[in-house]
Design an enzyme around this catalytic site. Structure first.
Site, short mmCIF file in Angstrom:
data_model
loop_
_atom_site.label_atom_id
_atom_site.label_comp_id
_atom_site.label_asym_id
_atom_site.label_seq_id
_atom_site.Cartn_x
_atom_site.Cartn_y
_atom_site.Cartn_z
N TYR A 6 3.11 11.29 -8.71
CA TYR A 6 4.10 11.59 -7.67
C TYR A 6 3.92 10.59 -6.53
CZ TYR A 6 6.52 14.19 -3.95
OH TYR A 6 7.37 14.57 -2.94
N ASP A 65 -1.31 4.09 -4.98
CA ASP A 65 -0.86 5.17 -4.09
C ASP A 65 -2.07 6.07 -3.86
OD1 ASP A 65 0.16 7.28 -2.76
OD2 ASP A 65 1.83 7.66 -4.14
N LYS A 84 -1.75 11.99 4.25
CA LYS A 84 -2.61 13.18 4.22
C LYS A 84 -3.85 13.06 5.13
CE LYS A 84 -0.35 14.90 0.22
NZ LYS A 84 0.14 14.40 -1.04
#
Ligand SMILES: *Cc1c(COP(=O)(O)O)cnc(C)c1O
Length: 427
Positions: free
Chosen positions: A148, A243, A271
């Protein structure tokens, strides 16, 4: 005579929310549909705990989906926010904190020479592929099933995570043209990578991946996979983008790239870097990053990018993580949980445990999980049943088989033992 029924505050809020927010939530996984539960509305967090609006206490393994690696309300993070808050919340002009942040990121992540701050992981990956396309003058992006990379159009093909949880394979509203330039292949499959480059030689701008997959449940890279990707992309003149929105500052201080000793051309972050405030970042080789406006002509901007409050929270968190032994301790906690879950899996059968520092998944399958296909073999009904039992016992596990659980530095041995007891009684 019937007794008046007590409707929980979460249920009341959910009813109000459904009228004014699509699905009653601002991000799909929170609706808890995949586990057959109603959304829980939270009031506050404290260390490893979350408290809902009805006063129920949960031991939290979601950690806001990754950012809360020091637990909730860490005093240093709160203090940094408070001190900065008194100076104002946004200037729309440069501030000291964003310079400190950029210097620290360049110091901590081996491959990053220059970095640009944004407001989410989604923005980071969208911007990274834009500059990758500009730099290589090529258009195709290669990604992996189950990885994702946020909800940008180009990435919404076989994107794991929330889409997998909801059983969405492609997304209405995303024009075919937008995903036509995205090629999706299985994770851990170097032959598939070689084949793609054979078919599209000199057309591939970048290969993007989660070096350790967290968004299909936790899937580790097999020996030689990341190295193979580095070699192939280098030879073919395509960029390698890690990522690390989830793995950055988690699987090691320097992210998966430090742990596996691979140097990507570009890295995306999010995050943990925001300390619980909305932050993302992308960075890498100087010759690539200098193409971004205003030093170059690849346009990318943001009203709140490098926001002082968000920078202060993130900086405070990263500085805490720099303390010696942080990752040894985090790893020990994760190992303790993994060992206990593995024992339960062995005793009861039909389960597999995957773990790495700070991340863990219990797959409800007896087959080895190496990619999205094998992850999808999991018994999601069984997972849902176990999730509800855990929630009743005060354990807030990620509400999807296809999401990794996060261990924080403040989960104690006692917390982990309590968790294992709850699993033992639930599976
Ligand atoms: C969470 C995540 C994103 C998206 O970040 P947002 O801040 O939710 O937009 C991108 N990539 C990975 C690997 C993620 O885990």
């Amino acid at each position: 005579m019937s007794t008046p029924s007590v409707i929980s505050r979460s249920k009341q809020l959910a009813a109000r929310a459904e009228a004014v927010i699509p699905g009653g939530v601002n991000s799909p996984a929170r609706a808890l549909k995949a586990v057959g539960a109603d959304p829980i509305y939270f009031d506050r967090g404290d260390g490893p705990y979350l408290f809902d609006v009805d006063g129920n206490r949960f031991l939290d393994y979601v950690g806001s989906w990754g950012p809360m690696i020091l637990g909730h309300c860490h005093p240093r993070v709160l203090e940094a926010i408070e001190v900065t808050l008194a100076h104002g919340t946004s200037f729309g002009a440069p501030c000291r904190q964003e310079v400190e942040m950029a210097e620290l990121v360049c110091q901590l992540i081996p491959s990053i020479e220059m970095v640009r701050m944004v407001n989410s992981g989604t923005e980071a990956t969208m911007s990274a592929i834009r500059v990758a396309r500009a730099f290589t003058k090529r258009d195709i992006i290669v990604k992996f099933e189950g990885c994702y990379h946020g909800h940008g159009d180009a990435f919404l093909a076989k994107a794991g995570s929330g889409l997998a949880t909801l059983g969405i394979s492609s997304c209405p509203g995303v024009p075919e043209e937008a995903t036509k330039l995205t090629i999706t292949i299985p994770f851990n499959d170097l032959d598939a990578v070689k084949k793609v480059f054979k078919e599209h030689s000199k057309e591939i701008a970048a290969v993007i991946l989660e070096p350790v997959v967290g968004n299909a449940g936790l899937i580790l890279p097999q020996d030689g996979f990341l190295k193979g990707l580095r070699d192939i992309t280098e030879k073919e003149g395509a960029l390698l983008i890690f990522d690390e929105v989830m793995t950055g500052f988690r699987v090691a201080l320097g992210g998966a790239q430090a742990r596996y000793e691979i140097k990507p051309d570009l890295t995306t972050l999010g995050k943990i870097i925001g300390g619980g405030l909305p932050v993302g970042a992308y960075g890498g080789r100087k010759d690539i990053m200098q193409m971004i406006a205003p030093s170059g002509s690849v346009y990318q901007a943001g009203t709140l990018s490098g926001n002082p409050l968000a920078m202060a929270a993130g900086l405070a968190q990263l500085k805490m993580l720099q303390q010696p032994e942080t990752y040894v301790k985090l790893n020990n906690k994760t190992e303790l949980l993994a060992k206990g879950l593995s024992e339960i899996a062995e005793k009861k059968g039909g389960m597999r445990v995957a773990h790495i520092t700070g991340m863990i998944t219990l797959f409800f399958t007896d087959k080895e999980v190496i990619d999205f296909e094998t992850a999808k073999k999991s018994d999601t009904e069984k997972f849902a049943k176990v999730w509800r039992k855990l929630a009743e016992k005060g354990i807030y596990w990620p509400p999807s088989q296809f999401e990794a659980a996060f261990v924080s530095t403040v989960h104690s041995t006692k917390d982990i033992e309590e968790t294992l007891k709850a699993f033992e009684e639930s599976v």
